[in-house]
Design a protein around this motif. Sequence first.
Motif, PDB file in Angstrom:
ATOM      1  N   THR A   1     154.937  44.263   0.924  1.00 30.50           N
ATOM      2  CA  THR A   1     153.582  43.983   0.990  1.00 30.50           C
ATOM      3  C   THR A   1     153.091  44.066   2.313  1.00 30.50           C
ATOM      4  N   GLU A   2     154.110  43.420   3.511  1.00 29.27           N
ATOM      5  CA  GLU A   2     153.681  43.379   4.856  1.00 29.27           C
ATOM      6  C   GLU A   2     153.815  44.853   5.143  1.00 29.27           C
TER       7      GLU A   2
ATOM      8  N   GLY B   1     150.723  46.495   4.780  1.00 28.17           N
ATOM      9  CA  GLY B   1     149.401  46.096   5.507  1.00 28.17           C
ATOM     10  C   GLY B   1     149.257  46.698   6.646  1.00 28.17           C
ATOM     11  N   ASP B   2     150.662  47.000   7.338  1.00 23.87           N
ATOM     12  CA  ASP B   2     150.701  47.664   8.435  1.00 23.87           C
ATOM     13  C   ASP B   2     150.426  48.914   8.561  1.00 23.87           C
TER      14      ASP B   2
ATOM     15  N   VAL C   1     147.881  50.564   6.704  1.00 24.85           N
ATOM     16  CA  VAL C   1     146.528  50.676   6.204  1.00 24.85           C
ATOM     17  C   VAL C   1     146.072  51.753   7.077  1.00 24.85           C
TER      18      VAL C   1
END
Length: 256
Positions: free
Chosen positions: A146-147, A150-151, A153
């Motif tokens: 998930t991290e 997020g980076d 996007v």
Amino acid sequence: MTPHPLSDVAPVAVLSDIHGNHWALEAVLRDIRGRGIAQIVNLGDSLYGPLAPERTADVLLSLALPTVRGNEDRLITDMMTPAASGSTLAYVRDVLRDEHVHWLEALPATTALGGAFRLCHGSPRRDDEYLLRAVTAAGVRPRPTTEVVGDLVGVAEPVILCGHDHSPGTLRLPDGRLVVDPGSVGCPAFEDALPHPHVIQAGTPHARYSIITHDEGDWHVRHVLVAYAWETAARAAERNGRTDWATWLRTGRVGV
């Protein structure tokens, strides 16, 4: 995801973190040529190190590879950053020619290639952060997916190529995108103090790179290890005052 017309994508060899190791680079290029691979990309941190930055730069300039800037490429060109007498940074700046520095200055932080690949050194946001690994007080661990998502996007390309942590890795994201880290061509281990003291060590002194192919609608990744004259590189590090680098180059470990 929007489909990409990639059925005819030829194999791509991915290099990163050469760190001025001319001997490792030449061995990797021979291996790539032996496999008949014509397309090569470079994810940065090409020249910084106590080895042969000027010889490495001459090879890379002659090849004109798609290349992005690494954090230590930026360190070389940032004249606001002082170089202590006798330091590796001072050595690198002293031996590089103007044409080498101008090449580094012109490199983009990130770039896209053929609608298929997004090239970055660390992450698309920053050249000095690991994309696939987290550094905690307890050590280095894989980042939660998930991290990583997020980076990324705003990154539309189906394959994201990153380096910086010198550790080969592949991560398939839930939306089908692929993140590939080829490891380091020229520096198989190191230690760092930020954001927490930690070590990275590949465990062997081999040069590393990756091969990416697209076949039958999917991406395939092969991480490659290449033997080279690492004793020659280690002796160069010793001559330039870096016995720590010499250990890393000989063993692929920070401590033995």
